[in-house]
Design an enzyme around this catalytic site. Structure first.
Site, mmCIF file in Angstrom:
data_model
loop_
_atom_site.group_PDB
_atom_site.id
_atom_site.type_symbol
_atom_site.label_atom_id
_atom_site.label_comp_id
_atom_site.label_asym_id
_atom_site.label_seq_id
_atom_site.Cartn_x
_atom_site.Cartn_y
_atom_site.Cartn_z
ATOM 1 N N GLU A 309 0.874 -1.202 -0.097
ATOM 2 C CA GLU A 309 0.129 -0.016 0.011
ATOM 3 C C GLU A 309 0.948 1.327 0.026
ATOM 4 O O GLU A 309 0.506 2.285 0.611
ATOM 5 C CB GLU A 309 -0.953 0.022 1.237
ATOM 6 C CG GLU A 309 -1.757 -1.194 1.353
ATOM 7 C CD GLU A 309 -2.621 -1.280 2.645
ATOM 8 O OE1 GLU A 309 -4.031 -1.466 2.232
ATOM 9 O OE2 GLU A 309 -2.298 -1.117 3.753
ATOM 10 N N GLU A 325 -5.638 3.932 -2.658
ATOM 11 C CA GLU A 325 -6.879 3.833 -1.900
ATOM 12 C C GLU A 325 -7.662 5.065 -1.562
ATOM 13 O O GLU A 325 -6.971 6.090 -1.567
ATOM 14 C CB GLU A 325 -5.996 3.388 -0.381
ATOM 15 C CG GLU A 325 -7.074 3.028 0.638
ATOM 16 C CD GLU A 325 -6.455 2.491 2.081
ATOM 17 O OE1 GLU A 325 -5.117 2.263 1.859
ATOM 18 O OE2 GLU A 325 -7.109 2.732 2.955
ATOM 19 N N CYS A 398 -12.024 0.665 6.209
ATOM 20 C CA CYS A 398 -11.573 1.873 6.834
ATOM 21 C C CYS A 398 -12.147 2.902 5.682
ATOM 22 O O CYS A 398 -12.628 4.139 6.226
ATOM 23 C CB CYS A 398 -9.939 1.975 6.818
ATOM 24 S SG CYS A 398 -9.284 1.371 5.206
#
Lengths: 647, 647
Positions: A309, A325, A398
């Site tokens: 990520e 993201e 999230c």
């Protein structure tokens, strides 16, 4: 109905002396009908309810009951930060209540806050995962435990709830935990450490703004000072992932996990805003420039790598494998806003706008009930992310509540004030009122239409400066008229120079004065730095602040076979899930490439078996705003498209 | 010394009626000094010993003792297929013994075989993970348990050991397990099922070849017939990953996990070779064409995706994010070889050569002690795969011993025979002898030098056909001379036509006859199908069968700043770890791109701030064979390089 809380602060409260601009109170910007009103309404009417349902189904709320001991059973989920879904959702509900005064949502929040309250321990500690799964063992795994990350979201939610409602139920929970953090990790604390996932830093500075208690600011400063000392140790993905390779004050380029990097930068900027420590602004500027130069997608997305990520190396910006993201988009908006406050410079609002309309908004469906965690700029077929495309929730959820809290408080980021007057950074229909009088009523079809009409209401008569941002893409081709006439410093037709990033109108305003901005909202073709490998030979279509994409279902040809030519023009609008969106058309040839010889490589200058065997047919490509992709079906899509003249 | 086993088969034994070509016995090809001899020697002298050390350190061998009950303790590692490291290593040792007669290695193998024997249960079952970790519960998780995958590697090792040494110790273990598989999974077996990871299919067919017991062939056929019925269920990555979406006889395109897909295709081809079922060859041809057309890298690597180790969509061939597992290269070599035997067509040997010299060989260091699992075609900096680059071993160590067994038996794949004579597919110095007399002595500096001299030894005098493969890249520019004179059907200078893929020389050979091939071993530039996004506007440099790359440490400029121009030429050789390698040079400009404005996107046709602010300096790019990259340092590297004339 709750008491009028419109004068209370929004997500970012009263700032220290280092701030160049001031954030407006939470109620200063009220949306009228338009693009953002529709998005915020979808968030309120669909997302908040659905979020509560998903958290109930997932057991996220029940986990709090397990921690409270009011229920027994196995913990739901495997991640140590699931409590933050609840906190972010509560923050979203708080801002929704702030803007609507909804008693119904105030009550729903209270029910959930009661669960949080019950899960809090005597000394203020709260983390359902630690309590239930780790047998109550605290602070044992700072790198991965996410205990302070969770505390940060709790603090932000508590502040939002207090500012939005005047109630202190959630805030008190949060502050008790924050006080415990000071006891545990402060200068005289029991432990020297910092959290593997930055987030608490920005929250602690906000808590300082809310309470005036300098212990919270000192703790935030301490966390960013300790960071980079290697306490995360030798862990998967290396110290860059953990934002722990280089001390913050020496860090001139961002690396590693994108959300961690950007939440940290946000917190560092917050510390700078309060302390004015010049060295911090210096490294923040360097980090920002490095991020923009080679680690930011045209959509404003960041975080190229799936594996860790991570932001990736400079110019590592794959279109198909983009991780980008949704939370990273939100993090970049948070950081950009604080840099805006710290410097007053237009570049930060430019990026905020780019992220907001593209990388961020693509993360949620137009209806408001389905989400992307990962936001690629290219999909080849329906197999890349699975047939589902957007999902209603995630085991690591999230992003959805992060989207909710951001949309519920989005108007906070549209305007600021300073001693001279009012600055408008983002354009949306509605009313803007400062607490000291300045204000405008805005009418616009932005971002689809380029005209913005700003009228001075009676209460805002007086002498002050109205500063209006000219987006980078519009500079040199934007006209501004004051009561129908050009203003000083513009051409005869009111065209502003290419160097004007804010047009600043200082005068004695009268009720009914009208300023009209006209942005050049034509489709344009954008090429990338030649080091961006995935954009080589390609263009992206942009129109105003919107990045466009071509989805397979709007085309006559396979997206892989297209070669664009010439310039784009506006097409007929398209309606997707109740939202009418302008399309852009461009000529192209569709090359039929399949041949008998399957080997796809040939000598440069040698016979092109594919072209010889195939043929090129004229076609027209229809592009739609990237923010609306994957709302009809999930399939092939491209932002970067090969174009004859790109190289 | 062991008895002479040179007449025993190699990895692929005597084939059924459907085969067009026959594999030669294990001892038919003996390498002389040259490129491959050095690689095979490094494998024997470094890799085999290091592999034994790594398996000892990792506890892989001890796991067998835990299963045998001769030792107690916790299982080492978390994967259920660690036994296959041992089996593949044993297979490598067996082929090494075959080619060298080493008594020392024969004995080392015996010690390890004793561990395997002790771990076998009464009824033939053997799998240390099942026995130790799963409490002996067999066949409970066919998708992920890898029990038959392990059996497949055991069977291959057992066959290799028997063929190479004449001993039956490992073979008997393997056959007892194979017999149990028939009892459990055969037509009259207790369970209808198949393994999540194909591998046992090809092994069972080989066991049929070795024993003549048709039950093994029937079981292999049964596994491929059942496959695609959805027994793997709804699992992560979907049924394509598990090779379980479409029945094999309807499968016309490969998808999902690359190694699984290619091991399965290998097994299906093996079944075809024995049964001659035309429907199988039909789908295999379709699968092959689909794989080549859009799912194969120029290096011969396959498997674009990290996430699910999958082949990916057509034309999803990212350079930096290429997964291209070393095992997938090996799997493609195995499949290509069987397709070669099934059809006699040159395209399969072409791909075998490409994979062997590039995608496969890059997976192991020149010294022979460090490995890549993942083989990217581009690295931007030293952070992409971590600072270590190649690793000595892996927690999932499938690749290193797979490399070992492949190198130890590589000469098996160089030549074949049929009723007319001898076919040479891959060129290396040494001797080739068929069991029925035909043979040649080969002298060549291939793949670095284009001249191949083939002399007929006394024992090979007689009338037969010598067929020599003309690689695809050399067609139309290769000359062949027989005793110094052009042969019939060639031009005056001996140049073969562009349509000649095998030059077939049928005559009565006399001792001392010499055939000389001259391949056009000049550097060339290769462009990709326009649908390969990561190669757009770029060229790859190739020279003979070798793909080249530019490593940062050979350049004066940042790899990201280069724009190639013109044609490449041969540079001075470079020596890396004792191997002398030809370099290729090409002119380029290095564009200094950094500017004050960091935003890397601009309007097409608008001012190019990067070019205006920077400047282009002439430079020369040095390229080395991709197979040798990351042997000096691990850093930036590119196969695809922007070139002025590519588009």
């Amino acid at each position: 109905m709750t008491a009028d809380r419109s004068a209370a602060p929004g997500p970012v409260g009263e700032l220290g002396a280092a701030a160049v601009l001031r954030a407006l109170p939470a109620g200063a910007v009220r949306l009228g009908p338009g693009f953002w009103s529709a998005r915020v309404t979808a968030n309120a009417e669909r997302s908040l309810n659905a979020g509560l349902e998903r958290m109930t189904e997932a057991g996220t709320l029940e986990n709090l009951e397990l921690a409270a001991g009011t229920r027994h059973g196995a913990y739901h989920g495997k991640l140590p930060f699931l409590d933050t879904d609840v906190y972010k959702w509560l923050e979203a509900v708080a801002w929704h209540v702030q803007s609507t005064g909804s008693a119904e949502w105030l009550e729903k929040a209270d029910e959930v806050i009661a669960l949080v309250a019950a899960a809090q321990q005597e000394d203020g500690y709260i983390n359902s995962y630690t309590t239930v799964v780790r047998g109550g063992e605290r602070w044992a795994d700072l790198p991965s435990g996410h205990e302070m990350y969770c505390a940060g979201h709790l603090i932000q939610a508590g502040i939002a709830h207090r500012r939005a409602t005047g109630r202190t139920s959630l805030f008190d929970i949060a502050e008790r935990f924050a006080a415990l953090l000071v006891t545990q990790f402060g200068e005289d604390g029991e432990q020297v450490g910092y959290c593997g996932h930055p987030e608490v830093e920005t929250a602690l500075v906000e808590l300082y703004r809310e309470t005036g208690n300098a212990a919270y600011l000192r703790l935030a400063d301490r966390f960013i000072t300790l960071r980079g000392s290697g306490q995360m140790g030798d862990r998967p993905f290396g110290r860059r992932y953990w934002q722990d390779l280089v001390p913050v004050r020496e860090l001139r380029a961002l690396h590693g996990h994108a959300v961690r990097a950007l939440y940290l930068a946000t917190g560092v900027t917050d510390v700078y805003l309060e302390t004015g420590e010049a060295a911090l602004l210096d490294v923040l500027r360097a980090q920002w420039e490095d991020l923009l130069r080679g680690k930011t997608y045209i959509t404003g997305g960041t975080g190229a790598r799936h594996r860790d990520e991570a932001l990736g190396d400079a110019f590592e910006l794959p279109a198909d494998e983009a991780y980008t993201e949704t939370c990273a988009a939100i993090a970049l908006m948070q950081w950009a806003w604080r840099m805006q406050l710290a410097t007053g410079e237009s570049q930060y609002a430019d990026i905020f706008e780019r992220v907001m309309y593209n990388g961020f908004l693509a993360g949620v469906s137009l209806v408001g009930d389905r989400y992307f965690y990962v936001n690629p700029l290219q999909v080849r077929s329906d197999t890349t992310l699975g047939p589902d495309g957007r999902q209603a929730w995630f085991s690591c959820a999230c992003c959805p509540p992060n989207v909710m809290r951001t949309l519920a408080s989005l108007t906070h980021y549209f305007a600021t004030s300073d001693d001279d007057g009012l600055q408008i950074h983002q354009y949306a229909s509605g009313e803007i009122r400062t607490e000291w009088g300045a204000g405008v009523n805005v009418e616009t079809g932005y971002p689809f239409d380029g005209t913005v009409r700003l009228a001075i209401p009676p209460a805002s008569a007086g002498t002050w400066t109205l500063a209006l941002r000219i987006p980078a893409w519009a500079r040199g081709a934007t006209t501004v008229l004051l009561n129908g006439a050009p203003v000083a410093g513009t051409g005869n037709d009111g065209t502003l120079g290419a160097d004007v990033d804010y047009v600043r109108l200082t005068r004695t305003w009268h009720a009914g004065d009208v300023v009209e901005l006209d942005f050049p909202l034509r489709p344009r073709l954008t090429v990338a730095d030649p080091r961006v490998d995935d954009a080589r030979g390609c263009v992206a279509i942009e129109r105003g602040p919107l990045v466009y994409c071509a989805e397979h279902l709007d085309q006559d040809s396979d997206l892989r076979d297209l070669m664009l030519a010439g310039h784009p023009w506006d097409g007929a609008p398209i309606e997707i899930d109740g939202t009418t969106l302008p399309t852009v058309l461009i000529d192209a040839t569709a090359r039929s490439l399949d041949t008998k010889d399957p080997w796809p490589y040939r000598e440069l200058g040698g016979p092109d078996k594919s072209a010889a065997a195939g043929h090129a047919a004229h076609t027209r490509v229809t592009a739609i705003p990237y923010l609306a992709w994957a709302n009809r079906t999930y399939g092939a899509m491209r932002v970067w498209l090969p174009h004859e003249e790109a190289n």
